[in-house]
Write a protein that holds these residues in place. Structure first.
Motif, PDB file in Angstrom:
ATOM      1  N   VAL A 173      -6.642  24.747 -25.982  1.00  0.00           N
ATOM      2  CA  VAL A 173      -6.206  25.822 -25.945  1.00  0.00           C
ATOM      3  C   VAL A 173      -4.835  25.432 -25.515  1.00  0.00           C
ATOM      4  CG1 VAL A 173      -5.295  27.657 -27.092  1.00  0.00           C
ATOM      5  CG2 VAL A 173      -7.821  27.323 -27.502  1.00  0.00           C
ATOM      6  N   SER A 174      -4.760  26.063 -24.014  1.00  0.00           N
ATOM      7  CA  SER A 174      -3.962  25.138 -23.088  1.00  0.00           C
ATOM      8  C   SER A 174      -2.949  23.953 -23.087  1.00  0.00           C
ATOM      9  CB  SER A 174      -4.161  25.670 -21.371  1.00  0.00           C
ATOM     10  OG  SER A 174      -5.479  25.032 -21.607  1.00  0.00           O
ATOM     11  N   ASP A 175      -4.522  23.018 -23.209  1.00  0.00           N
ATOM     12  CA  ASP A 175      -3.316  21.601 -23.726  1.00  0.00           C
ATOM     13  C   ASP A 175      -2.806  22.088 -24.481  1.00  0.00           C
ATOM     14  OD1 ASP A 175      -6.391  20.414 -22.338  1.00  0.00           O
ATOM     15  OD2 ASP A 175      -4.713  20.842 -21.354  1.00  0.00           O
ATOM     16  N   ILE A 176      -3.235  22.276 -25.397  1.00  0.00           N
ATOM     17  CA  ILE A 176      -2.161  22.267 -26.963  1.00  0.00           C
ATOM     18  C   ILE A 176      -0.569  22.637 -26.951  1.00  0.00           C
ATOM     19  CG2 ILE A 176      -2.145  22.914 -29.738  1.00  0.00           C
ATOM     20  CD1 ILE A 176      -5.494  21.932 -29.683  1.00  0.00           C
ATOM     21  N   ASN A 177      -0.884  23.884 -26.103  1.00  0.00           N
ATOM     22  CA  ASN A 177       0.134  24.738 -25.566  1.00  0.00           C
ATOM     23  C   ASN A 177       1.259  24.157 -24.417  1.00  0.00           C
ATOM     24  OD1 ASN A 177      -0.302  27.247 -27.531  1.00  0.00           O
ATOM     25  ND2 ASN A 177      -1.655  28.579 -25.638  1.00  0.00           N
ATOM     26  N   ASN A 178       0.172  23.475 -24.133  1.00  0.00           N
ATOM     27  CA  ASN A 178       1.434  22.376 -23.123  1.00  0.00           C
ATOM     28  C   ASN A 178       2.066  21.442 -23.960  1.00  0.00           C
ATOM     29  OD1 ASN A 178       0.721  24.099 -21.451  1.00  0.00           O
ATOM     30  ND2 ASN A 178      -0.398  22.869 -20.281  1.00  0.00           N
ATOM     31  N   GLY A 179       1.949  20.931 -24.525  1.00  0.00           N
ATOM     32  CA  GLY A 179       2.335  19.824 -25.257  1.00  0.00           C
ATOM     33  C   GLY A 179       3.267  20.641 -27.051  1.00  0.00           C
ATOM     34  N   TRP A 180       2.920  21.641 -27.304  1.00  0.00           N
ATOM     35  CA  TRP A 180       4.057  22.526 -27.985  1.00  0.00           C
ATOM     36  C   TRP A 180       5.537  23.038 -27.514  1.00  0.00           C
ATOM     37  CZ3 TRP A 180       3.620  22.048 -33.319  1.00  0.00           C
ATOM     38  CH2 TRP A 180       3.987  22.485 -33.649  1.00  0.00           C
ATOM     39  N   GLN A 181       5.312  23.189 -26.230  1.00  0.00           N
ATOM     40  CA  GLN A 181       6.237  23.771 -25.243  1.00  0.00           C
ATOM     41  C   GLN A 181       6.989  22.394 -24.991  1.00  0.00           C
ATOM     42  OE1 GLN A 181       5.282  25.381 -21.845  1.00  0.00           O
ATOM     43  NE2 GLN A 181       4.149  27.534 -22.893  1.00  0.00           N
ATOM     44  N   HIS A 182       6.695  21.724 -24.728  1.00  0.00           N
ATOM     45  CA  HIS A 182       7.510  20.307 -24.814  1.00  0.00           C
ATOM     46  C   HIS A 182       7.577  19.478 -25.806  1.00  0.00           C
ATOM     47  CE1 HIS A 182       7.149  16.046 -22.848  1.00  0.00           C
ATOM     48  NE2 HIS A 182       7.880  15.794 -22.927  1.00  0.00           N
ATOM     49  N   LEU A 183       7.179  19.465 -26.672  1.00  0.00           N
ATOM     50  CA  LEU A 183       7.935  19.476 -28.149  1.00  0.00           C
ATOM     51  C   LEU A 183       8.988  20.226 -28.920  1.00  0.00           C
ATOM     52  CD1 LEU A 183       7.169  17.578 -30.761  1.00  0.00           C
ATOM     53  CD2 LEU A 183       5.529  19.447 -31.802  1.00  0.00           C
ATOM     54  N   GLU A 184       8.558  21.898 -28.516  1.00  0.00           N
ATOM     55  CA  GLU A 184      10.254  21.942 -28.947  1.00  0.00           C
ATOM     56  C   GLU A 184      11.326  21.801 -27.498  1.00  0.00           C
ATOM     57  OE1 GLU A 184       7.940  26.128 -30.720  1.00  0.00           O
ATOM     58  OE2 GLU A 184       8.214  26.415 -28.485  1.00  0.00           O
ATOM     59  N   GLN A 185      10.702  21.925 -26.372  1.00  0.00           N
ATOM     60  CA  GLN A 185      12.517  21.095 -25.725  1.00  0.00           C
ATOM     61  C   GLN A 185      12.746  20.043 -26.364  1.00  0.00           C
ATOM     62  OE1 GLN A 185      10.146  21.355 -21.720  1.00  0.00           O
ATOM     63  NE2 GLN A 185       9.714  23.667 -21.184  1.00  0.00           N
ATOM     64  N   ALA A 186      11.543  18.729 -26.381  1.00  0.00           N
ATOM     65  CA  ALA A 186      12.596  17.871 -26.622  1.00  0.00           C
ATOM     66  C   ALA A 186      13.786  17.968 -28.285  1.00  0.00           C
ATOM     67  CB  ALA A 186      11.027  16.206 -26.687  1.00  0.00           C
ATOM     68  N   GLU A 187      12.584  18.267 -28.503  1.00  0.00           N
ATOM     69  CA  GLU A 187      13.165  19.429 -30.251  1.00  0.00           C
ATOM     70  C   GLU A 187      14.760  19.567 -30.194  1.00  0.00           C
ATOM     71  OE1 GLU A 187      10.518  20.667 -32.930  1.00  0.00           O
ATOM     72  OE2 GLU A 187      12.609  22.064 -33.602  1.00  0.00           O
ATOM     73  N   LYS A 188      14.820  21.097 -28.961  1.00  0.00           N
ATOM     74  CA  LYS A 188      15.473  21.853 -28.769  1.00  0.00           C
ATOM     75  C   LYS A 188      17.086  20.619 -27.958  1.00  0.00           C
ATOM     76  CE  LYS A 188      17.865  25.575 -26.275  1.00  0.00           C
ATOM     77  NZ  LYS A 188      17.493  26.265 -24.849  1.00  0.00           N
ATOM     78  N   GLY A 189      17.051  19.700 -27.579  1.00  0.00           N
ATOM     79  CA  GLY A 189      17.344  18.754 -26.882  1.00  0.00           C
ATOM     80  C   GLY A 189      18.076  17.708 -27.779  1.00  0.00           C
ATOM     81  N   TYR A 190      17.582  17.347 -28.891  1.00  0.00           N
ATOM     82  CA  TYR A 190      17.362  16.410 -29.525  1.00  0.00           C
ATOM     83  C   TYR A 190      18.290  17.010 -30.720  1.00  0.00           C
ATOM     84  CZ  TYR A 190      17.063  12.213 -33.168  1.00  0.00           C
ATOM     85  OH  TYR A 190      17.071  11.438 -33.768  1.00  0.00           O
ATOM     86  N   GLU A 191      18.712  18.785 -31.332  1.00  0.00           N
ATOM     87  CA  GLU A 191      19.730  18.870 -31.867  1.00  0.00           C
ATOM     88  C   GLU A 191      20.773  19.040 -31.537  1.00  0.00           C
ATOM     89  OE1 GLU A 191      17.863  22.754 -33.370  1.00  0.00           O
ATOM     90  OE2 GLU A 191      19.272  21.802 -35.039  1.00  0.00           O
ATOM     91  N   GLU A 192      21.219  19.612 -30.198  1.00  0.00           N
ATOM     92  CA  GLU A 192      21.962  19.528 -29.520  1.00  0.00           C
ATOM     93  C   GLU A 192      23.122  18.548 -29.106  1.00  0.00           C
ATOM     94  OE1 GLU A 192      20.795  23.424 -26.641  1.00  0.00           O
ATOM     95  OE2 GLU A 192      20.818  21.735 -26.417  1.00  0.00           O
TER      96      GLU A 192
END
Length: 934
Positions: A373-392
């Motif tokens: 679950v921690s691996d999935i959460n780490n991947g998800w956090q990376h995804l959301e960080q990339a998503e936020k930077g991409y939108e900006e």
């Protein structure tokens, strides 16, 4: 009316009840005592008690017709007591005389007294004489002693135990609320609910109506008599037509239902215990497979998506960037939401699986490497960080390209105007017409050159603006910067040449000026006034045709105000135009008056009256066009402002609503009032109310879509963005789902471990007290303090309940005695409740730990006992048997489920608890004083 509740007063039927103190025989309230001899109640008691007696007497081949008369000789009374007690009474006297009857009744009363029932004021003479009150009281005493007293439900007995049993069994049914043994049964739904709970095939409960009590009661009584062997003790009309049915009659009737169902339930419990072990193990395997597949799919999707979000390759046009933005919107609307749900479901499945494994004493599930679950959460956090930077990045790129397009168009417009103005100027400055010109021509050339210099200086600002725009386009990385730079360089080089040529020509004209006469002052004055006015008109035309881009209503209103101010200067400009044209007319008038032939155009300027009039008309034409353009833009910005306000109005409702719901969920998860089933129902209703709110989110998404399509980038009317709303909504759904899952796991724990509601509430209260930040988890020190407050002593590496005290007293005791928890024991406990070393203890882990300390589990002994209940007296002979004559098949079953696996890695075993040494016979052995494994 005598108060039989007073000390020393006899029971109204002449006894103190079947127990040592007779407390449960006491009446419930004054109304019950006042209506003790109510005819309707007496009728119900006669009918019910008669049916109850016959239900037992028929086993002996007899029955009674009249309860007052048939017990007078004592024979059937003694027979009744023998049937219900299973004991033999003294031989009755067969004589017909009164003394024989009294002796028989006395033998019966003595037998009742021998069972611990203290009878007061009930004598054999009253029974022999047919005293209805005393006879009914005696029968009620027998019913209480032999049918109700032995009922026990969760440490409550007799009447309270029977009432609690009825409440538990009818709790899931609508329109049923059993609070007593009189009016709660009047509509008949409670009787039907009891039957349906145990034999659902006999009752179609959903077809029953609360407003038809007679049908309900008759249905229950007929089904009970036909299929459950419970005789009909009352008529429906007796209950319905009475304001308050007789409590004793109802209790007698209900006790028959209890005894009818309790026997069948024991065998069912034993069978369920065996089935549960098998079903849980099979279900856990399915959950493990589902987790692995779902985790693999989710991680693969994250792996594919992150490179796309991290791509920052700029595009050349707004259209290309807008397509990227549209693709990103599709990702947020279409592709991501299902993955959010999958992630939430994955965590729920994982928690549920771990809970079930702990409850069944199985090793904790360890997913494959990289799928924790921690691996999935780490991947998800990376995804959301990339998503936020991409939108900006997308928004910044669109703004940059929009700015670039505007600047590029402005550059082209100014460059075209300047190039048009400079066309022919270089050739004009190079000509040497002054060498053959007359004096008047020379003077005219000088004045004309002065006017040109004035015009040249006026164009200096335009050249500087062109250069500044080109520089800004280079700084913003405009894709066509090379062509812009080339054009700008050409304009600057040409401007330098014009400056040099202008200077050279002026020196030539000034050299010959001394030899020439002054020229006509009026023409000169015309030229001087016409040139600035002409430049003003050109600037005005340029400004009126200039492109504009605004984002707010204030900006367009500012442009409209500036345009209105410009229009206010037109009357003065028209006066200046008339004055300039008047100078030319005056020169022509003087020439005509003096018969002077002018050479044609004004020698000092190329700006003729026709040019001035033509440009003035052009300015007059451009003004209304500019008005329309500004009004159109104002309408557009008003529409945009409406969209902003519309979105803000909805967002300012939805945002606080989500925040309020999050706070309410947090408060509910902390308070947790009522039973776990009540909490679960409440949370599911709460979840449904949240799901029902989804149309408001969809409406906000639609409004946000309109704002995005209108390229609106800010909104001063609200602090909530669609991203805030989406994140809040996703967190709200995740939080309520996790809270429901926590309660469901608590129910699983409670049912599996037999934890009472009071214990669960005590655990919750202790946990909440030490959860200072209300985060739903305890740190190590908080957990240690919580254990101590519950009375656990782990000082000497052992576990012992020491009682409990309130927190302040316990703190004082710790300070005064210098008490501290043993680090070794506490670290061992932490390894149990926090196997992943996360540094926190969740409430579910806390409940699991406390349940193992306060309740038993499905041990091997219990499973063996369950097999014996199912097998009854059938003991296998002649075959191989295990310990105590138990069949070998049973020992094989016990060994499979209660001994460590031969290959621990196949069962995901990781800790020392999974490798505990087995006892002889296959039962796990735990060292004395140690905690159970996870």
């Amino acid at each position: 009316m005598v108060d039989y509740h007073s000390a020393g007063q006899p029971y109204p039927y002449g006894g103190n009840g079947p127990g040592p103190n007779g407390d449960y025989m006491a009446q419930e309230d004054d109304w019950d005592r006042d209506l003790l001899l109510d005819p309707a109640w007496e009728k119900q008691q006669r009918k019910t008690f008669t049916a109850w007696c016959n239900s037992h007497l028929r086993k002996a081949g007899t029955q009674i017709e009249n309860i007052d008369e048939d017990f007078r000789d004592g024979l059937k009374l003694m027979l009744l007591l023998e049937v219900i007690s299973g004991e033999r009474l003294p031989k009755p006297e067969r004589g017909k005389m009164r003394v024989h009857k009294i002796n028989n009744v006395n033998k019966a009363l003595d037998f009742i007294a021998s069972k611990g029932v203290k009878l007061v004021s009930i004598g054999a003479e009253e029974i022999v004489d047919g005293n209805a009150k005393m006879t009914l009281g005696m029968i009620w005493t027998i019913i209480l002693r032999f049918a109700i007293q032995d009922i026990s439900v969760e440490e409550t007995s007799a009447k309270e135990g029977l009432l609690l049993w009825c409440q538990r069994k009818t709790a899931p049914y609508k329109n049923v609320n059993v609070q007593n043994f009189h009016i709660s049964w009047k509509d008949g739904l409670a009787f039907n609910a009891l039957i349906h709970r145990h034999r659902p095939e006999l009752i179609e409960y959903d077809k029953l109506r609360k407003d038809d009590p007679v049908t309900n009661l008759n249905n229950a009584f007929e089904v009970a008599e036909k299929y459950l062997d419970i005789p009909k003790m009352l008529d429906a009309e007796d209950i319905v037509n009475t304001a308050r049915p007789d409590e004793k009659a109802i209790m007698t009737y209900v006790s028959s239902f209890y005894h009818a169902f309790s026997g069948a339930q024991k065998a069912e419990t034993a069978a369920n215990r065996i089935c549960k072990v098998l079903a849980v193990n099979q279900e856990n395997e399915h959950l493990m497979e589902d987790y692995e597949k779902l985790a693999s799919d989710l991680l693969e999707w994250i792996k594919r998506t992150i490179p796309w979000l991290e791509d920052r390759s700029p595009q050349k046009t707004i259209q290309e960037m807008q397509q990227k933005l549209e693709d990103f919107r599709d990702y947020r609307r279409v592709h991501k939401p299902p993955k959010v749900q999958e992630k939430c479901q994955l965590e729920i499945n994982f928690n549920t699986l771990q809970t079930k494994l702990r409850l069944s004493n199985r090793p904790a599930f360890m997913p494959s490497e990289g799928k924790m679950v921690s691996d999935i959460n780490n991947g998800w956090q990376h995804l959301e960080q990339a998503e936020k930077g991409y939108e900006e990045w997308l928004l910044n790129e669109i703004r940059r390209l929009e700015r670039l397009d505007h600047l590029a168009e402005k550059f082209r417009q100014k460059a075209s105007i300047h190039e048009a103005w400079t066309e022919g100027k270089e050739a004009m400055l190079k000509q040497k017409d002054y060498e053959t010109a007359t004096l008047s021509d020379i003077k005219a050339l000088i004045r004309k050159h002065e006017a040109f210099e004035s015009d040249l200086a006026a164009h200096q600002d335009r050249v500087e603006q062109i250069a500044a725009i080109a520089q800004e386009l280079n700084e913003l990385d405009y894709y066509d910067s090379p062509s812009v730079n080339a054009r700008c360089q050409k304009i600057c080089d040409q401007w330098d040449v014009l400056g040099s040529l202008t200077h050279s020509r002026r020196e030539a004209l000034e050299k010959t000026e001394k030899q020439l006469e002054t020229i006509d002052e009026l023409h000169l004055e015309y030229a001087k006034r016409a040139a600035p006015f002409n430049n003003w008109m050109e600037s005005a035309m340029e400004d009126l045709q200039d492109m504009f881009i605004v984002h707010t209503i204030e900006e367009i209103e500012g442009l409209i105000a500036a345009h209105d101010q410009f229009k206010s200067t037109l009357p003065d400009a028209d006066k200046e135009r008339e004055a300039i044209l008047g100078i030319q007319r005056e020169a022509q008038r003087i020439a005509d008056f003096n018969s002077i032939k002018l050479s044609g155009n004004n020698p000092y300027t190329s700006v003729t009256p026709q040019i001035i009039n033509s440009k003035w008309e052009r300015v007059q034409q451009l003004v209304p066009k500019r008005d329309h353009a500004l009004l159109d833009e104002q309408s557009k910005q008003q529409s945009n402002e409406h969209l902003r306000r519309q979105f803000a109005s909805q967002a300012n409702i939805v945002g606080p609503w989500i925040q309020t719901k999050m706070e309410e969920i947090g408060r509910i998860s902390i308070e947790m009032n009522g039973t776990l089933e009540d909490q679960l129902n409440h949370l599911k209703q709460y979840e449904q109310s949240i799901v029902d709110y989804k149309p408001n989110i969809d409406l906000l998404e639609q409004q946000h879509q309109l704002i995005q399509e209108a390229l609106i980038f800010d909104n001063k009317h609200t602090n909530y963005t669609m991203e805030h709303i989406r994140v809040g909504w996703e967190q709200l759904l995740t939080t309520i789902a996790r809270t429901i899952n926590e309660v469901e796991n608590q129910i699983l724990t409670r049912d599996a471990k037999g934890i009472s509601q009071e214990q669960m509430q005590e655990f919750r209260a202790s946990f909440n007290h030490f959860d200072k930040d209300h985060g739903g988890a305890l740190g190590p020190e908080e957990f240690k303090a919580c254990l101590i407050s519950l009375g656990y002593d782990v000082e000497n590496d052992r576990q012992k309940r020491t009682g409990s005290m309130d927190t302040d007293d316990f703190r004082a005791l710790l300070i005064s005695t210098g008490y501290s928890l043993g680090d070794a024991e506490f670290n061992r406990i932490m390894s149990v409740v926090d196997p992943n070393n996360s540094g926190i203890v969740t409430f579910q882990a806390f409940i699991d730990f406390m349940s193992r300390e306060t309740t038993d589990t499905d041990t091997a002994d219990q499973v063996i006992a369950s097999f014996k209940v199912l097998a009854g007296d059938k003991v296998r002979h002649g075959g191989a048997t295990g310990d105590g004559g138990c069949p070998c098949g049973l020992w094989m079953f016990i060994s499979f489920f209660f001994t460590p696996p031969i290959y621990p890695e196949l069962h995901h075993g990781r800790g020392a608890a999974a490798r505990a040494a087995p006892r002889p016979g296959g039962v796990l052995h735990r060292p004395h004083g140690s905690l159970p494994g996870p």
